[in-house]
Scaffold this active site. Sequence first.
Site, PDB file in Angstrom:
ATOM      1  CG  HIS A 196      31.353  29.419  34.383  1.00 42.64           C
ATOM      2  ND1 HIS A 196      31.468  29.377  33.010  1.00 42.64           N
ATOM      3  CD2 HIS A 196      31.210  30.726  34.698  1.00 42.64           C
ATOM      4  CE1 HIS A 196      31.383  30.603  32.522  1.00 42.64           C
ATOM      5  NE2 HIS A 196      31.234  31.452  33.528  1.00 42.64           N
ATOM      6  CE1 TYR A 255      30.133  37.823  32.249  1.00 49.94           C
ATOM      7  CE2 TYR A 255      27.990  36.991  31.571  1.00 49.94           C
ATOM      8  CZ  TYR A 255      29.018  37.036  32.492  1.00 49.94           C
ATOM      9  OH  TYR A 255      28.936  36.303  33.636  1.00 49.94           O
TER      10      TYR A 255
END
Length: 620
Positions: free
Chosen positions: A360, A529
């Site tokens: 990731h 986000y």
Amino acid sequence: MRRTALSIGLVLLVGCKSSAEQAPPPVAPVAKAPEAKKPPPPPPGPTAADAKAFADRVNADLKQLLSDWERAEWIKSTYITHDTEVMAAGFHEKVLAYTSQAIKEATKFDGLALDPDTARTIALLKVSESMPAPNDAAKRKRLAEISAQLESIYGKGKYCDSKGACKDLGELSKVMAESHDYSKLLDAWKGWRTISPEMRPMYSEFVSIANEGAKEIGFENLGELWRASYDMTPAEFEAETDRLWGQVKPLYDQLHCYVRGKLAARYGKDKVDPKGLIPAHLLGNMWAQEWANIYPLVEPYKGAADIDVTKALNKKGFTPVKMVKMAEGFFTSLGMHPLPDTFWERSMFTQPKDREVVCHASAWDVSYDNDLRIKMCIKVDEEDLITIHHELGHDYYYMYYHTLPVLYQQGAHDGFHEGIGDTLALSVTPGYLQKAGILGPVKKNEKALINLQMKEALDKIAFLPFGKLIDQWRWDVFSGKVPADKYNEAWWALREKYQGIKAPVARTEADFDPGAKYHIPSNVPYTRYFLARILQFQFHKALCEVAGHTGPLHECSIYGSKAAGDKMKAMLAMGASKPWPEALKAVTGTEQMDASALVEYFQPLMGWLEEQNKGQQCGW
Ligand code: X8Z
Ligand code: ZN
């Protein structure tokens, strides 16, 4: 972004009473017979100067402790073994112990009139830990252990099919991105979710220990601590996210409606109900969070625009390092410094073949002193070109604030940190890519524009409800509203409610689908986000104005604008030293987060979608 310890942001500076209201003056000794001795003066209480010295000491201590931990984390994430996991957990434990002790010690300054920097530093300290540990050595050790193990399980995760062939997340994601075969997609989707059931008992133990830690430092639960990091109360913050979601939901509803129709046509109405929820495995992404990979299935006007960036990158012989150089070139075009040599020496750009790593993507400043790196398993495609910009956005934030005290070495809030690289990536337009020699001549007509906006919306707009619901789920888990035996049910209820998607096969509480998304096992808060998706358009609009752009917002690229770069640098250099509305004002002139720039940007597509969806029964 990596920084789990200091990644949360700020809390409102509440409780700073004026000095008149503070500690009452010592009671005057009662006059007694003249021969009675005067009692000794009470020991002097802590002063504002003590508080300042304390704040300075905490900043210095934390810099050392955090750097040691980051270094161990870097080694663990780029070489997962039992030993590196134990080592990283050991350093984490030290940070946890120090932080909770320091937070308790800081309470002795409660009620004192402090200078603004000291008050802010202490406020930041109180919300600095995304998983505070209770004051119990065994529980602290366990918390650090679980946290390291959960991330490793995710990093090492593989699905082995009945023939014994194993695939990691990268390989399964490729299937999700490229296949249009219903059952192959389903196999990859279900397969990846076989990695997470073993996390379930660890996760509920983690929730209970971290909640206990949060309570000890004065929060109802861990979710309240997370929401306390935005210069407003937790309740105000929750209302703020709902307000922003309300601004963008009409766009999502239109996109969902159109995409559902196309998928029903492609896979059949028996597989995709044209009035119902979309099966989650048909959207081109393992978590149905961004949908750009299904662009070929929903392209408005076949071949009207040459926007296959992946094909072009491969044709031009791009390598992972060349892609990073290109992204760095965007930052330097704005007048920012090149990345330090050590960045190129120490980063991990590709997936090593000989060991387990956490693929990731993340960005690091290991020493909190400009030791910048990224860690990615870069594929030569458009998605990763954008992610590289995203990660360099973090590194440039680190670069411009690395001289600040460590508790100020954070974004104005965490959504700012997530939004910087994305803001620049909004300027990676076909026009820019043409100038960079990647794409051919850009067509400027209505059809090409709708195609381009569709592709962008599949990422930017499709993501919004996903960005919101992840923490909606965690807030409910941390508050106890969702007990451990309802984890999966609550997860899918939110996926249905916000995204209008459903699990493609029945799920039970033997599954732990939240654990199959990186940020759950690695405990990275996610509302950042959602905020970043909105902020990046706000930043983009403001920077385009500074760069002298006229014309529609979607045509703007700030590439090469030193004036835009100066604005951006000024905000980056502030770190978390001021409440975020001040940082926002420095770039946009306003103190409120606002999605209207995003709405303006996608106006052409929205008009088009409304036309297409006429007569359809949208919603679910
Ligand atoms: O996790 C990330 C970055 C690292 S901070 C790659 N992102 C979220 C995700 O992958 O789920 C960027 C977009 C959303
Ligand atoms: Zn990020």
